[in-house]
Write an enzyme that holds these catalytic residues in place. Structure first.
Site, mmCIF file in Angstrom:
data_model
loop_
_atom_site.group_PDB
_atom_site.id
_atom_site.type_symbol
_atom_site.label_atom_id
_atom_site.label_comp_id
_atom_site.label_asym_id
_atom_site.label_seq_id
_atom_site.Cartn_x
_atom_site.Cartn_y
_atom_site.Cartn_z
ATOM 1 N N TYR A 110 0.564 -1.352 0.024
ATOM 2 C CA TYR A 110 0.031 -0.163 -0.095
ATOM 3 C C TYR A 110 0.902 1.240 0.154
ATOM 4 C CZ TYR A 110 -3.668 -3.385 1.373
ATOM 5 O OH TYR A 110 -4.511 -4.379 1.653
ATOM 6 N N GLY A 156 -16.459 0.779 -1.101
ATOM 7 C CA GLY A 156 -17.235 2.021 -1.082
ATOM 8 C C GLY A 156 -18.622 1.732 -1.569
HETATM 9 N N1 LIG Z 1 -5.964 -8.537 1.342
HETATM 10 C C1 LIG Z 1 -6.138 -7.787 0.460
HETATM 11 O O1 LIG Z 1 -5.843 -8.294 -0.720
HETATM 12 C C2 LIG Z 1 -7.016 -6.621 0.500
HETATM 13 C C3 LIG Z 1 -7.309 -5.851 -0.641
HETATM 14 C C4 LIG Z 1 -8.149 -4.649 -0.502
HETATM 15 C C5 LIG Z 1 -8.170 -3.980 0.787
HETATM 16 N N2 LIG Z 1 -7.925 -4.913 1.848
HETATM 17 C C6 LIG Z 1 -8.189 -4.356 3.200
HETATM 18 O O2 LIG Z 1 -9.418 -3.845 3.520
HETATM 19 C C7 LIG Z 1 -9.248 -2.582 3.780
HETATM 20 C C8 LIG Z 1 -11.007 -2.001 3.393
HETATM 21 O O3 LIG Z 1 -10.866 -2.140 1.846
HETATM 22 P P1 LIG Z 1 -11.393 -1.033 0.806
HETATM 23 O O4 LIG Z 1 -10.934 0.053 1.225
HETATM 24 O O5 LIG Z 1 -10.791 -1.856 -0.519
HETATM 25 O O6 LIG Z 1 -12.901 -1.246 0.740
HETATM 26 P P2 LIG Z 1 -14.258 -0.859 1.844
HETATM 27 O O7 LIG Z 1 -13.688 -0.950 3.395
HETATM 28 O O8 LIG Z 1 -15.133 -1.728 1.454
HETATM 29 O O9 LIG Z 1 -14.543 0.533 1.256
HETATM 30 C C9 LIG Z 1 -13.669 1.770 1.673
HETATM 31 C C10 LIG Z 1 -14.676 2.902 1.022
HETATM 32 O O10 LIG Z 1 -15.733 2.851 1.616
HETATM 33 C C11 LIG Z 1 -16.048 4.300 1.982
HETATM 34 N N3 LIG Z 1 -16.810 4.226 3.242
HETATM 35 C C12 LIG Z 1 -16.369 3.889 4.407
HETATM 36 N N4 LIG Z 1 -17.415 3.899 5.367
HETATM 37 C C13 LIG Z 1 -18.429 4.302 4.538
HETATM 38 C C14 LIG Z 1 -19.883 4.545 4.886
HETATM 39 N N5 LIG Z 1 -20.274 4.484 6.060
HETATM 40 N N6 LIG Z 1 -20.836 4.934 3.820
HETATM 41 C C15 LIG Z 1 -20.039 5.093 2.718
HETATM 42 N N7 LIG Z 1 -19.067 5.231 2.277
HETATM 43 C C16 LIG Z 1 -18.141 4.527 3.203
HETATM 44 C C17 LIG Z 1 -14.713 5.003 2.327
HETATM 45 O O11 LIG Z 1 -14.551 6.359 1.820
HETATM 46 P P3 LIG Z 1 -14.597 7.517 2.853
HETATM 47 O O12 LIG Z 1 -13.062 7.727 3.277
HETATM 48 O O13 LIG Z 1 -15.340 8.778 2.126
HETATM 49 O O14 LIG Z 1 -15.220 7.024 3.981
HETATM 50 C C18 LIG Z 1 -13.656 4.180 1.279
HETATM 51 O O15 LIG Z 1 -13.581 4.835 -0.073
HETATM 52 C C19 LIG Z 1 -8.364 -1.901 3.189
HETATM 53 O O16 LIG Z 1 -7.896 -0.733 3.975
HETATM 54 C C20 LIG Z 1 -7.289 -2.841 3.253
HETATM 55 O O17 LIG Z 1 -6.637 -2.887 4.591
HETATM 56 C C21 LIG Z 1 -6.902 -6.134 1.531
#
Ligand SMILES: NC(=O)c1ccc[n+]([C@@H]2O[C@H](COP(=O)([O-])OP(=O)(O)OC[C@H]3O[C@@H](n4cnc5c(N)ncnc54)[C@H](OP(=O)(O)O)[C@@H]3O)[C@@H](O)[C@H]2O)c1
Length: 387
Positions: free
Chosen positions: A113, A266
Site C-alpha cells: 500500500y 465503498g
Molecule cells: N488482502 C487484500 O488483498 C486486500 C485488498 C483490498 C483491501 N484490503 C484491506 O481492506 C481494507 C478495506 O478495503 P477497501 O478500502 O478496499 O474497501 P471498503 O472498506 O469496502 O470501502 C472503503 C471505501 O468505503 C467508503 N466508506 C467507508 N465507510 C463508509 C460509509 N459508512 N458510507 C459510505 N462510504 C463509506 C470509504 O470512503 P470514505 O473515506 O469517504 O469514508 C472508502 O472509499 C483496506 O484498507 C485494506 O486494509 C485488503
C-alpha cells in the site's frame, strides 16, 4: 484549522469523559469482553456522551494462534493508496487516534500500500498504542526501491527482509500478525509456513494469515504453522468464499476470517455511482470491470435494495452491508476503511443493531435476485487469487 481545533476539543472531551467514568480505553478486558463463542447477536455498541464505542470483541483463530480483536477492524489502505484523494497525514493520524479511542484494536495495512507509505503512516500514528492495539501487515507483492514490480516474492530470505523492514516502518519489536498477501507460484506453501514458524520462534512475528488462497493451500499451511485468519474479499456482491470451501475450511480448522473491502470498495455505502471520477493516479477501482460506469449503473440496483431494507430499520446501506457480514459467524471480523469520522461512527453503530436470521434471509433473497454486473478483478488480478 478551525476543524482541527474542534476535533482536538472533542478528543479531549471524550478522554475526560471516559476517564471520569473509569472506562478502560480500547482495552479488551473485564466486563466489556464478549467472547465470540458466547455471542448470539452482535453486542450493542453503547455510547459515552453520544460517541460510538466498540464493546464487542471477537477471537480469530484458536489455541496458540488465537487473536482477540475488536469486532470491527479498520482498513488503513485508503488513507494513502488506491481510494483517490485522501486527507493530509495530520488528519489521517487524528482519525486513527479517534478509532483507537472508540475501541478499535485491529488496524490493517500492507507493504504494497503506497508502496510503503501506508505502513509508515500506521507506524507514526499507532506505535504509541502498542500492546493495546494491533497493526497487521502483509508481505508477498515484490517491492524494489519503493516500487511495485508486479511480481510475487515469498522466498524465505525475502519474507525475512520484509519482516525486518515492516518492523522498522511500524516501529514495533514484533509483528502482531503477518499475512501472505498473494501466493507465490515459485515458493511452496509449506516453505512460506515454515519461514513464518521460524520468525515466530525468534519473536519477530506473533501470528500469521493468508489472503485469497484456496482451501487446499489453507490446509497445507495450517498443518505446518497454525493460521490465525484468512483475509479475502467477501461482501454481499462477492460471496465466493461461501462456495469454494474457504469459509467451511476456516470453520473446520478453527481459523478466523477477515473480509476485506466489506463495503465493496465503498460501493455498498451508496456514495459512489456511474458519475464518480476516480483519481487516475491513485485508485485501482477504475481498472476493475465492476467499477466501469455501465456496471456501476446496473449494480446501483443492489445498493437500492440495501437502502430499502435499512430504511425501515433505521440503518444505512453501509450498516446493512457490515451487519450482514458480522452475523455470518462470530469468528468473522470485517475491516472497513474510511477517511471520515462520520463514516467511522456510522460503521461502529452497526454493532448496535440486532436483526433476526429471517430478516437477514429476506435481505439475501432480495440481493441474490439481482445479477451482479462485471467481474470483481481484471484478468491479471484474477490470475493472482485462489492458488
Ligand atoms: N488482502 C487484500 O488483498 C486486500 C485488498 C483490498 C483491501 N484490503 C484491506 O481492506 C481494507 C478495506 O478495503 P477497501 O478500502 O478496499 O474497501 P471498503 O472498506 O469496502 O470501502 C472503503 C471505501 O468505503 C467508503 N466508506 C467507508 N465507510 C463508509 C460509509 N459508512 N458510507 C459510505 N462510504 C463509506 C470509504 O470512503 P470514505 O473515506 O469517504 O469514508 C472508502 O472509499 C483496506 O484498507 C485494506 O486494509 C485488503
Amino acid at each position: 484549522m478551525e476543524e482541527n481545533n474542534k476535533m482536538n476539543i472533542s478528543r479531549r472531551g471524550f478522554l475526560k469523559a471516559t476517564a471520569l467514568a473509569g472506562a478502560a480505553l480500547a482495552v479488551p478486558t473485564g466486563l466489556d469482553k464478549v467472547f465470540a463463542s458466547e455471542t448470539k447477536q452482535p453486542e450493542t455498541s453503547r455510547t459515552d456522551n453520544g460517541i460510538a464505542r466498540i464493546r464487542e470483541y471477537r477471537v480469530l483463530g484458536t489455541g496458540k494462534a488465537a487473536f482477540e480483536v475488536s469486532a470491527l477492524g479498520f482498513g488503513v489502505m485508503g488513507m494513502t493508496y488506491n481510494r483517490s484523494q485522501h486527507p493530509d497525514k495530520k488528519q489521517c493520524i487524528r482519525l486513527l487516534h479517534e478509532a483507537v479511542d472508540r475501541g478499535i484494536t485491529l488496524f490493517d495495512t500492507a507493504i504494497i500500500y503506497g508502496p510503503l507509505t501506508n505502513e509508515e503512516l500506521a507506524g507514526e500514528a499507532l506505535s504509541e498504542f502498542k500492546g493495546r492495539i494491533n497493526v497487521t501487515t502483509k508481505f508477498g507483492h515484490e517491492v524494489i526501491n519503493g516500487k511495485a514490480t508486479g511480481r510475487q516474492n515469498s522466498r524465505p530470505e525475502t519474507i525475512r527482509r520484509y519482516c525486518e523492514e515492516s518492523l522498522r516502518r511500524l516501529r514495533l519489536d514484533s509483528l502482531p500478525m503477518f499475512y501472505q498477501h498473494r501466493a507465490d507460484p515459485d515458493t511452496s506453501v509449506e516453505e512460506v509456513a515454515s519461514t513464518i514458524a521460524d520468525l515466530m520462534k525468534e519473536g519477530k512475528v506473533q501470528r500469521w494469515g493468508m489472503c485469497e488462497v484456496s482451501a487446499e493451500s489453507i490446509r497445507k499451511a495450517h498443518a505446518v504453522c497454525p493460521l490465525t485468519a484468512i483475509q479475502s474479499e467477501y461482501h454481499l456482491m462477492h460471496r465466493l468464499v461461501e462456495e469454494n470451501g474457504v469459509l467451511d475450511t476456516c470453520r473446520e480448522l478453527g481459523i478466523g476470517f477477515v473480509p476485506y473491502s466489506p463495503l465493496n470498495r465503498g460501493f455498498l455505502g451508496g456514495c459512489i455511482n456511474e458519475y464518480t471520477v476516480f483519481d487516475p493516479n491513485n485508485d485501482n477501482r477504475q481498472t476493475l470491470p465492476r467499477f466501469q460506469p455501465e456496471a456501476m449503473r446496473m449494480n446501483t440496483r443492489i445498493v437500492n435494495v440495501l437502502q430499502a431494507f435499512g430504511r425501515t430499520r433505521g440503518m444505512t446501506s453501509a450498516q446493512v452491508a457490515l451487519g450482514w457480514l458480522l452475523q455470518k459467524a462470530p469468528w468473522i471480523v470485517p475491516i472497513p476503511g474510511t477517511t471520515k469520522l462520520s463514516h467511522l461512527e456510522e460503521n461502529l453503530y452497526t454493532l448496535s443493531f440486532a436483526l433476526s436470521p429471517e430478516e437477514w434471509k429476506e435481505l439475501e433473497d432480495a440481493v441474490v435476485a439481482i445479477p451482479v454486473i462485471g467481474d470483481r478483478y481484471n484478468a491479471e488480478q484474477q490470475r493472482q487469487v485462489g492458488r
